[in-house]
Motif scaffolding. Sequence first.
Motif, mmCIF file in Angstrom:
data_model
loop_
_atom_site.group_PDB
_atom_site.id
_atom_site.type_symbol
_atom_site.label_atom_id
_atom_site.label_comp_id
_atom_site.label_asym_id
_atom_site.label_seq_id
_atom_site.Cartn_x
_atom_site.Cartn_y
_atom_site.Cartn_z
ATOM 1 N N VAL A 1 66.158 -13.666 -13.850
ATOM 2 C CA VAL A 1 65.087 -13.114 -13.021
ATOM 3 C C VAL A 1 64.864 -11.663 -13.433
ATOM 4 N N HIS A 2 63.620 -11.304 -13.725
ATOM 5 C CA HIS A 2 63.245 -9.926 -14.058
ATOM 6 C C HIS A 2 62.475 -9.329 -12.891
ATOM 7 N N HIS A 3 62.745 -8.054 -12.619
ATOM 8 C CA HIS A 3 62.102 -7.398 -11.485
ATOM 9 C C HIS A 3 61.727 -5.974 -11.867
ATOM 10 N N ASN A 4 60.748 -5.432 -11.133
ATOM 11 C CA ASN A 4 60.267 -4.074 -11.362
ATOM 12 C C ASN A 4 60.757 -3.194 -10.227
ATOM 13 N N PRO A 5 61.648 -2.239 -10.470
ATOM 14 C CA PRO A 5 62.161 -1.409 -9.368
ATOM 15 C C PRO A 5 61.089 -0.624 -8.642
ATOM 16 N N HIS A 6 59.936 -0.380 -9.279
ATOM 17 C CA HIS A 6 58.861 0.358 -8.632
ATOM 18 C C HIS A 6 57.993 -0.531 -7.755
ATOM 19 N N ASP A 7 58.059 -1.823 -7.929
ATOM 20 C CA ASP A 7 57.238 -2.741 -7.140
ATOM 21 C C ASP A 7 57.991 -4.057 -6.996
ATOM 22 N N GLN A 8 58.647 -4.220 -5.853
ATOM 23 C CA GLN A 8 59.473 -5.401 -5.613
ATOM 24 C C GLN A 8 58.701 -6.522 -4.925
ATOM 25 N N ARG A 9 57.373 -6.489 -4.963
ATOM 26 C CA ARG A 9 56.608 -7.528 -4.276
ATOM 27 C C ARG A 9 56.647 -8.864 -4.997
ATOM 28 N N GLN A 10 57.028 -8.879 -6.244
ATOM 29 C CA GLN A 10 57.157 -10.131 -6.970
ATOM 30 C C GLN A 10 58.185 -9.974 -8.084
ATOM 31 N N VAL A 11 58.733 -11.086 -8.518
ATOM 32 C CA VAL A 11 59.690 -11.121 -9.614
ATOM 33 C C VAL A 11 59.220 -12.176 -10.605
ATOM 34 N N TRP A 12 59.861 -12.187 -11.767
ATOM 35 C CA TRP A 12 59.530 -13.150 -12.798
ATOM 36 C C TRP A 12 60.795 -13.931 -13.149
ATOM 37 N N VAL A 13 60.719 -15.234 -13.096
ATOM 38 C CA VAL A 13 61.866 -16.095 -13.380
ATOM 39 C C VAL A 13 61.562 -16.914 -14.625
ATOM 40 N N ARG A 14 62.553 -17.048 -15.506
ATOM 41 C CA ARG A 14 62.379 -17.849 -16.715
ATOM 42 C C ARG A 14 62.791 -19.285 -16.409
ATOM 43 N N LEU A 15 61.832 -20.190 -16.527
ATOM 44 C CA LEU A 15 62.059 -21.597 -16.240
ATOM 45 C C LEU A 15 62.480 -22.329 -17.521
ATOM 46 N N PRO A 16 62.881 -23.609 -17.428
ATOM 47 C CA PRO A 16 63.403 -24.299 -18.622
ATOM 48 C C PRO A 16 62.465 -24.332 -19.810
ATOM 49 N N ASP A 17 61.141 -24.177 -19.598
ATOM 50 C CA ASP A 17 60.223 -24.182 -20.739
ATOM 51 C C ASP A 17 60.267 -22.881 -21.531
ATOM 52 N N GLY A 18 61.088 -21.902 -21.061
ATOM 53 C CA GLY A 18 61.230 -20.646 -21.782
ATOM 54 C C GLY A 18 60.232 -19.582 -21.405
ATOM 55 N N GLN A 19 59.250 -19.903 -20.534
ATOM 56 C CA GLN A 19 58.223 -18.952 -20.155
ATOM 57 C C GLN A 19 58.536 -18.374 -18.783
ATOM 58 N N PHE A 20 57.960 -17.195 -18.507
ATOM 59 C CA PHE A 20 58.161 -16.528 -17.232
ATOM 60 C C PHE A 20 57.129 -16.995 -16.219
ATOM 61 N N CYS B 1 68.314 -9.656 -13.570
ATOM 62 C CA CYS B 1 69.445 -10.062 -12.745
ATOM 63 C C CYS B 1 69.506 -11.586 -12.765
ATOM 64 N N TRP B 2 70.639 -12.144 -12.385
ATOM 65 C CA TRP B 2 70.852 -13.591 -12.443
ATOM 66 C C TRP B 2 71.069 -14.096 -11.026
ATOM 67 N N LYS B 3 70.189 -14.995 -10.585
ATOM 68 C CA LYS B 3 70.210 -15.501 -9.219
ATOM 69 C C LYS B 3 70.028 -17.021 -9.216
ATOM 70 N N PRO B 4 70.598 -17.712 -8.219
ATOM 71 C CA PRO B 4 70.349 -19.155 -8.089
ATOM 72 C C PRO B 4 69.015 -19.417 -7.411
#
Length: 815
Positions: free
Chosen positions: A550-569, A510-513
């Motif tokens: 932003v990537h998220h796991n529907p089975h576990d919403q305790r954390q998400v992964w965001v891609r920062l400008p360096d290209g890594q999550f 998903c895309w979030k600010p």
Amino acid sequence: MSRAAGNRPVLAVGVHVVFEGRTWQVVGLQGQQVRLLDEQGTAVTLLAAYLFAAGDFALAGAAAAAPVPQWGMFATVPLREQERALAWQRHIREVETGLPDAAADGGRAPRAEYDPATRTLAQRELAKAQELTALGFGSVARTTVQRMRLEYRKQGLWGLVDHRTTRTHSPTGRTDERVVVAVLEAMRRQRGRSKGTVKGLRQLTAQVLEERHGPGVVKVPAQATFYRLAAVLADPAERPGSPARTASKPARPYRPTRVLRPGEQVMLDTTRLDIFAVFDNGTTGRPELTIALDVASRSILATVLRPAATKAVDAALLLAEMATPHPVRPTWPQVLEMSRAPVPYDLLVDADDRLRGMAARPVAVPETVVVDRGRVFVSEAFLAAAETLGISVQPAPPRQPAAKGPVERTFGSINSLFCQHVAGHTGSNPVRRGPRAETEALWTVAQLQDLLDQWITTEWQNRPHEGLRHPSMPAVALSPNEMWGALLGICGHLPLPLSRADYVELLPVCWKPITERGIRIDHRTYDHHALNPHRGQPSGIAAQRGRWEVHHNPHDQRQVWVRLPDGQFTAVPWIHAEYIDQPLADDLWQHLKTVVERRGSREQHEADLAQALDDLLFKVRTGQASARERHLTARQAPTSLPHDLTPGPGQGMAQGQVHPRPTADGGGAAGPGGQHDEPGQIRRPAAGDELAGPPHPGTGAQHGDADLVQRSAPDAGSAGSAHAEPGRPGNVGQAPKLPTEAQAGPAQPHTVPSQSSREAGSEATGAGWPGEDSLDDMSADEDDGEDLDGQGAWPEEEAGAAFALYDARKEAELW
């Protein structure tokens, strides 16, 4: 025209033939050449084969050749009529040739009344009529003998049959054709709709008759007659009163797909397992199984067992697991290792070192996956994951189960070869279910996953399959591993190593600010100090209006992964993740949103939701929850990244390594609402914490899941340690510690500290929330890369402990 001894016309000089619409005379024959001359004197020379192959070629004046005897139709005639026809055949031959059977009679002379040399054909026919009348054939006239002889010349033995016994009766009898047409029209209108009754079909037929012929012109048959008519005209699968037919038209003939390479075609499908499993909250139910079957070798490449409905993220990770080697469990014998399988092990290891010491199960990169049209397999997340891995998705034709016959048959084999031998077997249908099947449930979902993986490696992959044959050994049925090894010698092996970031790429996006308060998703706020340099900044992606991936796991919403400008999550935790000690699935969160009324600001509403979540889990653990709440919490089995560990919050994923991210100002983590706490406010596990094992029976993680790792509580005598609230689990490095009764007086209800109370506590004590011990004091350098939910970054040598499965028998004893 010339005729051979068999009375068949032959091509000879002087014979007239029809060719290209004209009549020609044969004037010469030489070898394979025929010379023709027409009426105008035109002469042509042709090859005999070309002349005979012409569509309009025929001998002028020649009778049509006798047809081949229709022995198949003759066999359908009653036996009495067959004997009568064979008797007539002998009499007709005697009339024409003088002998009933020339081959059997040899050189015997014909009888005087049938001798062709002395009697004409008419005389012979009259003599035969008189003989047949005397033999009891009834009153037979000469014209009858003549008619039978001509029919025999035209149709052979079939012409001598009394065709009154071969008449086909109309299935509709003497019913008015207008009624028949109306019934067929009524059935056509009902096709594809829900099934009705014959009585309703009769009413619809009456309406059709009125529309076409007017009221009262054509009467509808009586009820009994109409029932017989409907049974005759209806398709067997469309008869009213029978089970509804799902297909709107007859299925096409089944044609198996020919595949020659491992992974060329992989079939995915989902079904309920015929086993009752023990869910996390102690309830029982049938988990859902999703498998990936390689059609070429009939190998089960990967499986996913879920306590509830399979989601798109499970199917997406299943694609990656097919290309990932399966590890050997510590309790498995060495015979299950890849080196013992009938495959070119040395060549495989040279091409892919990941296979060294792994389980003897095929590893293949799918080229095409065949799926049904379920929403899991046509979702954007699944299609995006397939596109990322370069996999083509081929939907099966609707309402045609034969299109995925191999995987459907595999489910049947799993139920018959595996499920019926496991405690809690439900049977294939409720009629075969035992009265105490639910009470016999013994295994959790994680244990069933481990048992199923071991059965696949031990039994399925080494069991001969009748559909697997090698061209050089067609009489020998091969096992899936043997067929895989044979195909490897032809096609080779293409490794596809996947990093941790690759698995995160397969999760829904998903895309979030990124605001001053962090990342907001569905009334949840995710925040970490790694986001400090990017708060309020656009991502630079114009197509998404500057929002961040932003990537998220529907089975576990305790954390998400965001891609920062360096290209890594970078993993970013939920600000209230420390209040729950199990995965937070989206279904449970949606339930909380419907029961919690919004009051005050959105921060207060989020805190109320976290409080409601904590109360709900407490009620489930103490047996006070409703059936609906127990069902929701039973579905919270986490989805793991196959055979890998994800980094903790705030940790990057460059080439599978952990990269701490310092803040822009060197400060600590961002607290709820965007308030930046001091470095000493982030919880850190005690130095004496060790890996706990076995994990709690409620753990629903799969093998290799990072959620299997737990920390033991600090010693009761250590400074600042807290007692767990009665009825709640001990400290697992996630829930906030509470003061003891001696320190805090009478026990108070467990509440989630609000934002204002946290800030006030921080200003008063300078050490975070009330009740935190001295272990929370740390420097800014120690804070980098720590996990806000109490699970920090694990050293590589400790990470391997997460793969060790607990003893299933011990866990069964705990239950």
